[in-house]
Design a protein around this motif. Structure first.
Motif, short mmCIF file in Angstrom:
data_model
loop_
_atom_site.label_atom_id
_atom_site.label_comp_id
_atom_site.label_asym_id
_atom_site.label_seq_id
_atom_site.Cartn_x
_atom_site.Cartn_y
_atom_site.Cartn_z
N ARG A 17 0.94 -1.27 0.12
CA ARG A 17 0.06 -0.17 0.14
C ARG A 17 0.94 1.41 -0.02
O ARG A 17 0.46 2.19 -0.60
CB ARG A 17 -0.80 0.00 1.11
CG ARG A 17 -1.95 -0.96 1.30
CD ARG A 17 -2.50 -1.25 2.56
NE ARG A 17 -3.80 -2.15 2.34
CZ ARG A 17 -4.31 -2.61 3.68
NH1 ARG A 17 -4.15 -2.02 4.69
NH2 ARG A 17 -5.49 -3.57 3.32
N LEU A 18 1.89 1.41 0.60
CA LEU A 18 2.79 2.51 0.63
C LEU A 18 3.70 2.68 -0.48
O LEU A 18 3.39 3.87 -0.83
CB LEU A 18 3.84 2.15 1.76
CG LEU A 18 3.48 2.13 3.26
CD1 LEU A 18 4.50 1.89 4.34
CD2 LEU A 18 3.09 3.72 3.82
N VAL A 19 3.99 1.64 -1.23
CA VAL A 19 4.68 1.80 -2.62
C VAL A 19 3.47 2.38 -3.49
O VAL A 19 3.81 3.18 -4.32
CB VAL A 19 5.17 0.49 -3.10
CG1 VAL A 19 5.58 0.63 -4.30
CG2 VAL A 19 6.49 0.04 -2.31
N TRP A 20 2.29 1.84 -3.43
CA TRP A 20 1.44 2.19 -4.35
C TRP A 20 0.99 3.74 -3.99
O TRP A 20 0.65 4.73 -5.12
CB TRP A 20 0.11 1.55 -4.22
CG TRP A 20 -1.11 2.01 -5.05
CD1 TRP A 20 -2.32 2.61 -4.82
CD2 TRP A 20 -1.33 1.62 -6.44
NE1 TRP A 20 -3.08 2.96 -5.95
CE2 TRP A 20 -2.41 2.37 -6.98
CE3 TRP A 20 -0.49 1.05 -7.57
CZ2 TRP A 20 -2.63 2.09 -8.30
CZ3 TRP A 20 -0.77 0.96 -9.04
CH2 TRP A 20 -1.91 1.60 -9.13
N ALA A 21 0.83 4.25 -2.59
CA ALA A 21 0.32 5.45 -2.37
C ALA A 21 1.30 6.76 -2.45
O ALA A 21 0.99 7.84 -2.45
CB ALA A 21 -0.28 5.38 -1.07
N ARG A 22 2.73 6.37 -2.20
CA ARG A 22 3.50 7.48 -2.12
C ARG A 22 4.60 7.66 -3.25
O ARG A 22 5.02 6.76 -3.67
CB ARG A 22 4.47 7.22 -0.70
CG ARG A 22 3.66 7.28 0.48
CD ARG A 22 4.48 7.07 1.59
NE ARG A 22 3.84 7.04 2.98
CZ ARG A 22 4.21 6.84 3.98
NH1 ARG A 22 5.83 6.69 4.38
NH2 ARG A 22 3.40 6.80 5.09
N PRO A 23 4.45 8.85 -3.67
CA PRO A 23 5.00 9.37 -4.84
C PRO A 23 6.72 8.86 -4.79
O PRO A 23 7.14 8.20 -5.88
CB PRO A 23 5.13 10.88 -5.25
CG PRO A 23 3.73 10.96 -4.44
CD PRO A 23 3.67 10.22 -3.24
N LEU A 24 7.20 9.05 -3.83
CA LEU A 24 8.75 8.74 -3.78
C LEU A 24 9.03 7.37 -3.83
O LEU A 24 9.98 6.73 -4.56
CB LEU A 24 9.28 9.32 -2.56
CG LEU A 24 10.83 8.90 -2.19
CD1 LEU A 24 11.75 9.23 -3.25
CD2 LEU A 24 11.15 9.17 -0.78
N LEU A 25 8.19 6.45 -3.17
CA LEU A 25 8.28 5.02 -3.20
C LEU A 25 8.07 4.48 -4.42
O LEU A 25 8.42 3.66 -5.06
CB LEU A 25 7.65 4.57 -2.04
CG LEU A 25 7.77 4.78 -0.49
CD1 LEU A 25 6.89 4.10 0.31
CD2 LEU A 25 9.20 4.17 -0.31
N ARG A 26 6.89 5.20 -5.26
CA ARG A 26 6.76 4.43 -6.39
C ARG A 26 7.63 4.77 -7.41
O ARG A 26 8.29 3.87 -8.48
CB ARG A 26 5.41 5.22 -7.05
CG ARG A 26 3.99 4.72 -6.20
CD ARG A 26 2.98 5.19 -7.45
NE ARG A 26 2.66 6.66 -7.66
CZ ARG A 26 2.26 7.59 -6.88
NH1 ARG A 26 1.64 7.11 -5.97
NH2 ARG A 26 2.29 9.03 -7.53
N ALA A 27 8.27 6.10 -7.34
CA ALA A 27 9.61 6.20 -8.24
C ALA A 27 10.75 5.37 -7.98
O ALA A 27 11.44 4.82 -8.92
CB ALA A 27 9.96 7.85 -8.06
N LEU A 28 10.80 5.24 -6.59
CA LEU A 28 11.83 4.02 -6.38
C LEU A 28 11.60 2.70 -6.94
O LEU A 28 12.65 2.01 -7.39
CB LEU A 28 12.23 3.91 -4.60
CG LEU A 28 12.90 5.26 -4.06
CD1 LEU A 28 12.74 5.41 -2.60
CD2 LEU A 28 14.29 5.19 -4.47
#
Length: 454
Positions: free
Chosen positions: A240-251
């Motif tokens: 959920r965090l990877v999906w929700a947070r732009p920085l984590l999605r970019a990483l």
């Protein structure tokens, strides 16, 4: 050499750096003792050693010779196991404090090695495929846990100072592991090398215990949530965090395309080497020159440039330089896919990732919350990583029928996506708060405060 002198000075004044470097050396040395065994299993012509008899019979009944798809099947199996284990890891991180789940992860891997010791001695059918998948899972989770823990021990300022040196310790471990395997396999045999790897993991456990006071101290200095208490939250919070947070999605995208360019290059390199160097001795010499050059260049950059780039310019050069180097390499390969140019691109790709890309990404995790650091990072480093491996090993198989130039032309697009993802990460991480300057001035290497021994 100025870099080596500075490294010795930092080690002398920073016991935490010493233990972290020993930890990463032991972890990668233990892994690289196993890696030649894993690769030999993946390349084995003995289908019964690689696959269980039941799976071979099931495939044969459908007209499929499973040994013709060995790597594709093993990569697929690795991805499936990664996905299945992710909630287990999430539950462990959520329900147990750091002092419990960190040792449990390594004790579990040691227990697995002891089980494989028995399996190899008994020559159990299918042992090769099981071992291949397990080693890939072990590498992903053990290294992910290591860097998550380092983000607990070191703040952003000390990460910029130390991560290049810690990475150099890992590079030395990556050099020592294969050398140990080569020296000991004739004397000890394959199965007993598993015990050598288990001994290195035991050293990792000691390093975790020695570094724990510094992790507690850093959390108190920065008023962070203590890792000595269970994190709580959902066991699938990382997804959920990877999906929700732009920085984590970019990483996640950065890692997906970074692994993708490496997988395309690795597979096409194998086809080119097979065509140009049909003699196994010449092929082995070619690969050994690449590995030696990668390790030498990585160590040189880690000791001389990584620290200076991270401290002076932040993560931008560490992420963007490797991305644009890969893009240039693929463009040249599209025009002239010769073995020498393939080797040069492979060296730049791998050395850039190990010496700049990896330390740059890991530095960012020192500035995020613990749930992102442990849960989301684990999703990115395991599921996303192996998902990319799986995707591009099949993409390559589809593109390979059109020749090397078609593979490398497609690789230009993947490398461009990698550069774009790196730019997105650089932009997104600028919104992260920097840790307090007063805290950053605290020495990372001194003795922990008495209260930090908690």
């Amino acid at each position: 050499m100025a870099g080596m002198r500075r490294f010795r000075e930092e080690l002398a004044g920073s016991p935490s750096l010493w233990w972290a470097t020993l930890y990463f050396f032991s972890l990668l040395c233990g892994y690289y003792v196993l890696r030649p065994m894993r690769d030999a299993m993946g390349a084995s012509g003995d289908a019964m050693a690689v696959f269980p008899p039941g799976l071979l019979a099931w495939a044969a009944g459908r007209g499929v010779a499973l040994q013709d798809y060995t790597l594709q099947v093993l990569f697929t199996g690795t991805f499936v196991i990664m996905v299945l284990l992710q909630p287990v890891y999430g539950a462990l991180v959520a329900r147990f404090p750091r002092r419990v789940f960190l040792p449990v992860v390594y004790l579990f891997f040691i227990a697995c090695l002891l089980c494989f010791y028995w399996i190899f001695h008994q020559a159990v059918p299918g042992r090769g495929g099981l071992f291949f998948i397990w080693v890939a899972v072990f590498n992903m989770f053990a290294v992910t846990v290591f860097w998550s823990f380092m983000a607990d021990v070191f703040d952003n300022d000390h990460a910029k100072r130390f991560y290049g040196y810690i990475g150099a310790g890992g590079t030395l471990g990556a050099l020592a592991g294969p050398a140990l395997t080569s020296a000991l396999v004739g004397w000890l045999g394959v199965a007993n090398l598993l015990l050598v790897s288990a001994a290195f993991l035991a050293v990792c456990l000691l390093c975790i215990l020695k570094l724990r006071p510094w992790a507690i101290r850093r959390e108190r200095l920065h008023h962070d949530v203590s890792g000595e208490r269970a994190m709580g939250g959902s066991i699938i919070a990382g997804l959920r965090l990877v999906w929700a947070r732009p920085l984590l999605r970019a990483l996640a995208l950065l890692l997906f395309f970074g692994v993708g360019v490496g997988t395309l290059l690795y597979n096409e390199q194998a086809a080119i080497v097979k065509a140009f160097y049909p003699d196994p001795r010449e092929a082995t010499r070619y690969y050994s020159l690449i590995d030696g050059s990668v390790n030498a260049l990585t160590l040189l950059v880690q000791l001389l440039l990584t620290r200076a780039l991270l401290r002076r310019y932040g993560v931008a050069p560490a992420l963007l330089i490797p991305a644009f180097a890969i893009l240039a390499g693929y463009a040249l390969l599209t025009m002239s896919p010769l073995p020498l140019l393939v080797a040069a691109t492979q060296i730049a790709t791998r050395a850039g990732e190990f010496s700049l890309g990896k330390p740059g990404r890991e530095t960012i995790y020192t500035r995020v919350d613990r749930e992102s650091r442990y849960k989301a990072k684990a999703v990115i480093d395991t599921v996303v990583y192996r998902g990319s491996d799986l995707t591009f090993v099949w993409v390559h198989k589809a593109l390979a029928v059109f020749g090397s130039r078609a593979v490398f032309a497609a690789g230009i697009g993947v490398a461009a996506a990698l550069a774009f993802a790196a730019w997105r990460v650089v932009r997104a991480q600028r919104n992260l708060p920097d840790e307090g300057s007063a805290a950053c001035r605290q020495p990372a290497g001194g003795a922990p405060e008495d209260g930090a021994r908690g």
